[in-house]
Scaffold this motif. Structure first.
Motif, short mmCIF file in Angstrom:
data_model
loop_
_atom_site.label_atom_id
_atom_site.label_comp_id
_atom_site.label_asym_id
_atom_site.label_seq_id
_atom_site.Cartn_x
_atom_site.Cartn_y
_atom_site.Cartn_z
N GLY A 121 0.78 -1.22 0.00
CA GLY A 121 0.00 0.00 0.00
C GLY A 121 0.81 1.27 0.00
O GLY A 121 0.25 2.37 -0.13
N VAL A 122 2.12 1.16 0.14
CA VAL A 122 3.00 2.34 0.15
C VAL A 122 3.45 2.61 -1.28
O VAL A 122 3.89 1.70 -1.98
CB VAL A 122 4.21 2.10 1.08
N PRO A 123 3.38 3.86 -1.76
CA PRO A 123 3.79 4.16 -3.15
C PRO A 123 5.30 4.15 -3.30
O PRO A 123 5.97 5.17 -3.16
CB PRO A 123 3.20 5.55 -3.39
N LEU A 124 5.85 2.99 -3.61
CA LEU A 124 7.30 2.80 -3.67
C LEU A 124 7.89 3.07 -5.05
O LEU A 124 9.10 3.08 -5.20
CB LEU A 124 7.67 1.38 -3.25
N VAL A 125 7.05 3.27 -6.06
CA VAL A 125 7.56 3.52 -7.41
C VAL A 125 8.02 4.97 -7.49
O VAL A 125 7.23 5.90 -7.45
CB VAL A 125 6.49 3.22 -8.47
N ARG A 126 9.34 5.16 -7.59
CA ARG A 126 9.93 6.50 -7.58
C ARG A 126 10.14 7.04 -9.00
O ARG A 126 9.86 8.21 -9.28
CB ARG A 126 11.25 6.49 -6.83
N GLU A 127 10.66 6.20 -9.91
CA GLU A 127 10.92 6.60 -11.28
C GLU A 127 10.51 5.47 -12.21
O GLU A 127 10.68 4.29 -11.87
CB GLU A 127 12.40 6.92 -11.51
N VAL A 128 9.99 5.83 -13.38
CA VAL A 128 9.60 4.85 -14.39
C VAL A 128 10.18 5.27 -15.73
O VAL A 128 10.08 6.46 -16.11
CB VAL A 128 8.06 4.75 -14.50
N TYR A 129 10.80 4.32 -16.43
CA TYR A 129 11.37 4.58 -17.75
C TYR A 129 10.71 3.64 -18.75
O TYR A 129 10.57 2.44 -18.49
CB TYR A 129 12.87 4.34 -17.76
N VAL A 130 10.32 4.18 -19.88
CA VAL A 130 9.80 3.38 -21.00
C VAL A 130 10.71 3.65 -22.19
O VAL A 130 10.89 4.81 -22.60
CB VAL A 130 8.35 3.73 -21.34
N ALA A 131 11.30 2.59 -22.72
CA ALA A 131 12.27 2.70 -23.81
C ALA A 131 13.34 3.73 -23.49
O ALA A 131 13.75 4.53 -24.34
CB ALA A 131 11.57 3.05 -25.12
N GLY A 132 13.81 3.72 -22.26
CA GLY A 132 14.92 4.56 -21.83
C GLY A 132 14.56 5.98 -21.50
O GLY A 132 15.42 6.76 -21.06
#
Length: 397
Positions: free
Chosen positions: A383-394
């Motif tokens: 339940g904790v928002p742990l996604v800090r950064e997301v990369y798609v195709a770099g």
């Protein structure tokens, strides 16, 4: 000259490129080099300078220190229903008060979807895609199935194709109300004009093979029509009780059979002897209070397991793959490493994709930086928002 991005300071890198004794290909104190949207190199940070030097043609290498955080492949959600109108919160409330789930509520969403404008559906879909990205999902499948007319299903498939190449034709979701007295006519429509209208926008065909939806004989007929038209099979099966879904999926050479809540020993053996992926959807069991699938039983038998959200308005109105991981660990007998693998590499297998779900050399550079030192925190801190950064195709999303 080609620009490159070097991620350093990775406490734990999950590559999903198997090493001896470690199917997750985990590297501690790691670095990751991305070039032109693909993974060029992954390894210990101490070797990173040599890796960059060996690629001297990359004149502009940007270094990004992620500060002792974990990096995993982007989530691959191989089962969603994201193009629809309306809301069914009242059904959820009723189920939490003891009303059992049946497939009948799908027709409510069909009515709301038919009434929605294209602009309304497109805007809502865009919102869901943004929601997926915020939670680390970088590849996702979208099904039709909430209009059940020729033009309407083609509209849903066309809208879905605007946001993903993984579009599934699900005209065989339920028989719509106007065909209640003539199932054969609706089967003719699904296998003929509807299939022809949707085919230009779709990659897959799917059938809801379940009591209250489509029989095994009807399922076999629809899948054969789809595969003859160039759409490989997927299947909803064994969700509400024991049935023929798994065996039909194996017979059809389906990419995956999804739900797999009620499995006999023969079902498990059939899956273990095939290339069919068992895609488990724990958000459904959370929302319907059905028993959770036994992932441990499948894994121990050698079955490839995927996790997916089944995001839909009736039985799993969540797009959170981190939640699926937490539920799989808590309720389905999976270790955190197995659950992350199922939510990434397993989903890629369910879509027959070799370019996503891993961070080996040549993979599309889809990845997630977690605000945690290890992937275990996805289950450890639910339940904790742990996604800090997301990369798609770099590229950062």
């Amino acid at each position: 000259m080609t620009a490159a991005l070097l991620l350093t300071g990775i406490a734990e890198l999950t590559t999903n490129t198997p090493a001896p004794g470690d199917p997750t290909g985990t590297i501690t104190d790691a670095a990751l080099l991305l070039v032109d949207g693909v993974v060029a190199w992954a390894g210990p940070e101490g070797d990173a300078d040599a890796a960059v030097a060996a690629r001297a043609a990359f004149a502009d290498t940007t270094v990004h220190d992620v500060g002792g955080r974990a990096v995993i492949p982007g989530f691959v959600d191989a089962h969603t229903h994201l193009v629809f109108g309306g809301d069914r919160a009242d059904e959820f409330e009723a189920r939490m008060s003891g009303t059992p789930y049946t497939a009948g509520g799908i027709r409510r969403t069909v009515a709301a979807t038919r009434a929605a404008t294209e602009d309304e559906l497109r805007a809502r879909l865009a919102g869901f895609v943004a929601e997926l990205h915020r939670q680390g999902t970088t590849t996702f499948e979208v099904k039709t199935g909430y209009d059940l007319t020729v033009d309407g299903e083609a509209r849903l498939a066309r809208l879905a194709a605007e946001v993903t190449g993984e579009v599934t034709f699900l005209g065989a979701h339920v028989v719509p109300a106007e065909f209640t007295g003539d199932r054969e006519a609706y089967l003719d429509l699904v296998c003929g004009p509807m299939l022809d209208a949707v085919r230009p926008h779709a990659r897959w065909i799917d059938v809801f093979c379940e009591e209250g939806a489509f029989t095994p004989e009807e399922t076999r007929r629809i899948l054969r029509a789809g595969t003859a038209a160039g759409l490989p099979a997927r299947l909803h099966g064994n969700q509400l009780g024991y049935g023929a879904g798994v065996r039909l999926a194996v017979e059809a050479g389906a990419a995956s059979v999804d739900h797999c809540t009620y499995l006999s020993d023969d079902d498990v053996a059939a899956l273990a002897g095939s290339e069919v992926v068992a895609t488990l959807l724990p958000g459904v069991e959370f929302s319907t209070r059905h028993p959770y699938p036994d992932a441990r039983r499948l894994l121990d038998a050698g079955v490839t397991v995927a996790l997916a959200s089944d995001c839909n308005p009736g039985t799993s109105f969540t797009s959170s793959m981190p939640l699926m991981i937490a539920l799989a660990v808590r309720e389905m007998g999976m270790t955190p490493a197995e659950a992350v693998h199922a939510a990434t590499a397993g989903g890629a297998r369910a879509l027959r994709r070799s370019d996503v779900g891993h961070l080996g050399a040549g993979a599309r550079a889809d990845l997630v930086v977690l605000d945690a030192p290890t992937r275990v925190h996805l289950a450890y801190r639910p339940g904790v928002p742990l996604v800090r950064e997301v990369y798609v195709a770099g590229a950062p999303v």
